[in-house]
Write a protein that holds these residues in place. Sequence first.
Motif, PDB file in Angstrom:
ATOM      1  N   UNK A  80       0.210  -2.029 -10.624  1.00 59.68           N
ATOM      2  CA  UNK A  80       0.974  -2.954  -9.767  1.00 59.68           C
ATOM      3  C   UNK A  80       0.360  -3.037  -8.370  1.00 59.68           C
ATOM      4  N   UNK A  81       0.267  -4.249  -7.844  1.00 63.56           N
ATOM      5  CA  UNK A  81      -0.354  -4.442  -6.536  1.00 63.56           C
ATOM      6  C   UNK A  81       0.623  -4.040  -5.439  1.00 63.56           C
ATOM      7  N   UNK A  82       0.150  -3.201  -4.543  1.00 64.37           N
ATOM      8  CA  UNK A  82       0.975  -2.778  -3.417  1.00 64.37           C
ATOM      9  C   UNK A  82       0.745  -3.639  -2.200  1.00 64.37           C
ATOM     10  N   UNK A  83      -0.522  -3.906  -1.918  1.00 62.39           N
ATOM     11  CA  UNK A  83      -0.859  -4.762  -0.784  1.00 62.39           C
ATOM     12  C   UNK A  83      -2.254  -5.334  -0.995  1.00 62.39           C
ATOM     13  N   UNK A  84      -2.508  -6.443  -0.318  1.00 65.61           N
ATOM     14  CA  UNK A  84      -3.817  -7.087  -0.394  1.00 65.61           C
ATOM     15  C   UNK A  84      -4.434  -7.038   0.993  1.00 65.61           C
ATOM     16  N   UNK A  85      -5.461  -6.220   1.153  1.00 66.88           N
ATOM     17  CA  UNK A  85      -6.102  -6.056   2.451  1.00 66.88           C
ATOM     18  C   UNK A  85      -7.326  -6.962   2.546  1.00 66.88           C
ATOM     19  N   UNK A  98      -7.995 -16.462  -7.448  1.00 64.79           N
ATOM     20  CA  UNK A  98      -6.560 -16.652  -7.681  1.00 64.79           C
ATOM     21  C   UNK A  98      -5.842 -15.314  -7.829  1.00 64.79           C
ATOM     22  N   UNK A  99      -4.517 -15.365  -7.805  1.00 68.67           N
ATOM     23  CA  UNK A  99      -3.706 -14.148  -7.879  1.00 68.67           C
ATOM     24  C   UNK A  99      -3.913 -13.390  -9.183  1.00 68.67           C
ATOM     25  N   UNK A 100      -4.071 -14.114 -10.278  1.00 70.13           N
ATOM     26  CA  UNK A 100      -4.256 -13.451 -11.568  1.00 70.13           C
ATOM     27  C   UNK A 100      -5.564 -12.665 -11.600  1.00 70.13           C
ATOM     28  N   UNK A 136      -8.453  -6.859 -10.456  1.00 68.06           N
ATOM     29  CA  UNK A 136      -9.444  -6.097  -9.699  1.00 68.06           C
ATOM     30  C   UNK A 136      -9.015  -4.637  -9.568  1.00 68.06           C
ATOM     31  N   UNK A 137      -9.982  -3.717  -9.506  1.00 67.12           N
ATOM     32  CA  UNK A 137      -9.614  -2.304  -9.309  1.00 67.12           C
ATOM     33  C   UNK A 137      -9.150  -2.052  -7.882  1.00 67.12           C
ATOM     34  N   UNK A 138      -8.296  -1.071  -7.735  1.00 65.95           N
ATOM     35  CA  UNK A 138      -7.823  -0.668  -6.408  1.00 65.95           C
ATOM     36  C   UNK A 138      -9.007  -0.159  -5.594  1.00 65.95           C
ATOM     37  N   UNK A 139      -9.107  -0.572  -4.351  1.00 68.74           N
ATOM     38  CA  UNK A 139     -10.252  -0.174  -3.526  1.00 68.74           C
ATOM     39  C   UNK A 139     -10.206   1.300  -3.151  1.00 68.74           C
ATOM     40  N   UNK A 140      -9.067   1.953  -3.372  1.00 68.20           N
ATOM     41  CA  UNK A 140      -8.965   3.376  -3.027  1.00 68.20           C
ATOM     42  C   UNK A 140      -9.141   4.277  -4.244  1.00 68.20           C
ATOM     43  N   UNK A 191     -10.173  -5.963   2.670  1.00 63.92           N
ATOM     44  CA  UNK A 191     -11.245  -5.333   1.902  1.00 63.92           C
ATOM     45  C   UNK A 191     -11.024  -5.442   0.397  1.00 63.92           C
ATOM     46  N   UNK A 192      -9.832  -5.853  -0.015  1.00 62.73           N
ATOM     47  CA  UNK A 192      -9.545  -5.989  -1.429  1.00 62.73           C
ATOM     48  C   UNK A 192      -8.134  -5.545  -1.760  1.00 62.73           C
ATOM     49  N   UNK A 193      -7.868  -5.458  -3.062  1.00 62.54           N
ATOM     50  CA  UNK A 193      -6.528  -5.142  -3.528  1.00 62.54           C
ATOM     51  C   UNK A 193      -6.285  -3.634  -3.495  1.00 62.54           C
ATOM     52  N   UNK A 194      -5.045  -3.258  -3.191  1.00 62.36           N
ATOM     53  CA  UNK A 194      -4.631  -1.855  -3.170  1.00 62.36           C
ATOM     54  C   UNK A 194      -3.422  -1.719  -4.088  1.00 62.36           C
ATOM     55  N   UNK A 195      -3.471  -0.735  -4.982  1.00 60.80           N
ATOM     56  CA  UNK A 195      -2.361  -0.555  -5.918  1.00 60.80           C
ATOM     57  C   UNK A 195      -1.123  -0.025  -5.193  1.00 60.80           C
ATOM     58  N   UNK A 196      -0.012  -0.062  -5.899  1.00 63.31           N
ATOM     59  CA  UNK A 196       1.258   0.334  -5.301  1.00 63.31           C
ATOM     60  C   UNK A 196       1.246   1.798  -4.859  1.00 63.31           C
TER      61      UNK A 196
END
Length: 481
Positions: free
Chosen positions: A81-86, A63-65, A70-74, A88-93
């Motif tokens: 804050x979430x910038x995008x969801x790839x 789910x979104x929460x 999750x940690x940023x994959x980079x 491969x996983x979540x990427x921060x802003x």
Amino acid sequence: MSLAEINIEQLCNGCEKSVTQLKKRYKGKKYCSTCYARIFKKCLCPKCGLSARLPKNDDQAICNECIKKQPCIRCNQVNRPIGTLTEYGVVCNSCSVYFREVERCERCNVQSQKLTKISRFNDDLRVCPKCSTRDYETCPSCHKYRLLELDEKGNKVCKKCITQPNKPCIECKTMISAGCGDLCDDCYWIKNLWSKFHQNIYLFESSFLKKQYENYVLWLVDLVGAHQAALYLNKHTHFFIKTEMLWESNIPDADQLLLTLRTSGLRKFELVTQWLDQMHGVKISTINKNECSEIDQANKLIDQLPQPSLAFDVVFAYKQKLDEKMHQGKTSARSVRLAMKPAVALMLSIQDKQLLPDLAKVKAYLNEYSGQAAALTGFINFLNDQYDTDIDYISLKHSNFIKEASKRKLEKELISMLSPNTDFNVMVWVKNGLQLFHEMSYQDSLKIKLEMIVEIKDGYNVLYNNQNYWLPKNIDPSFKK
């Protein structure tokens, strides 16, 4: 028509249809409301156990929460804050800019992923970071590269330094400008240095080497200060990495270091070798370094020849003969290198590398490089002895061919200096002129100094060995004594 009334069609990745409104973006894909209802079904999140709409074709979906946690994959940071969801996983802003498509700056045409519009320029252009900060300058107070404003005295200073009071360094309590970070320059570089040290120390396994590495850092700080030491450290760490096997329990000796790094490698680490000399008495002989350098240069010369080829085999055999003489003490490494240079050049001048040189090819080479005639003697003798080439080099050397070739070369160089587009060098003009017009030897011409040259009305007088030599002037008399 307002922007809100403009309908921009986008492609739904679920039904492959163009739609004006998207319902869901998931792992780089876009879904319309119909596909969202069809693909995303209510179920329990496998991670937190709460009900959520998850894609039915993705068993690993959460789910979104849970995604937000999750940690940023980079950058591997959490609670950002979430910038995008790839996929491969979540990427921060902050990191999301690195996942954008590469586009060209509308001002300088350079490709970038960080295009932005800057309102203060009033040009409505999407520009790269360099163009967006083109009006920045270095603040004289905090030394940060920022947009500067005029203070009460008319000096350009950044906004922070103007509007906020000075503050104390959190380490040494020295007062620093408001635009600075939390540390003064000295404390910053000390922290930077030891941060690098603690990262680099894990590169080594030997406790003895770790201790010596720390000793070197302390010595380096005393010598050049924390600022320069921090800038040098990562580069100098490569010295210890490349020689790690030599540091098991003792300081490596000079021969081991020279054998491992060679002269070219040691030149990159002069401060480390200075430390070894001062603190441990490990001094690498200049003679040994020069000899090592000559050997390496000779090896580089032969590597210019294609392999496999007859040219390489011949020159390699010649080098082996020279190396044998060097080991017997009959010649030096420098002489080997000087003998190898014309040998390699002669073989390179022959188009077919499977052919041996003959007299015609030797003459063609010497016509361009007449100064190599003496150095080429050994190689020609080797060819005659080992490969029966039967090149009559003695007659060639005693003929006027080499002298005339040298003269033609000097004439060509002097004529090229008559061109108005050529920078006139009086020393080159005089040295070449003395060889051409007065038949002075090349060795003697090298001894000519600027103070020996006197400009006169119709040329130059050169005083050498108590004898005057006259030379004509160049068309462009730019020489000023």
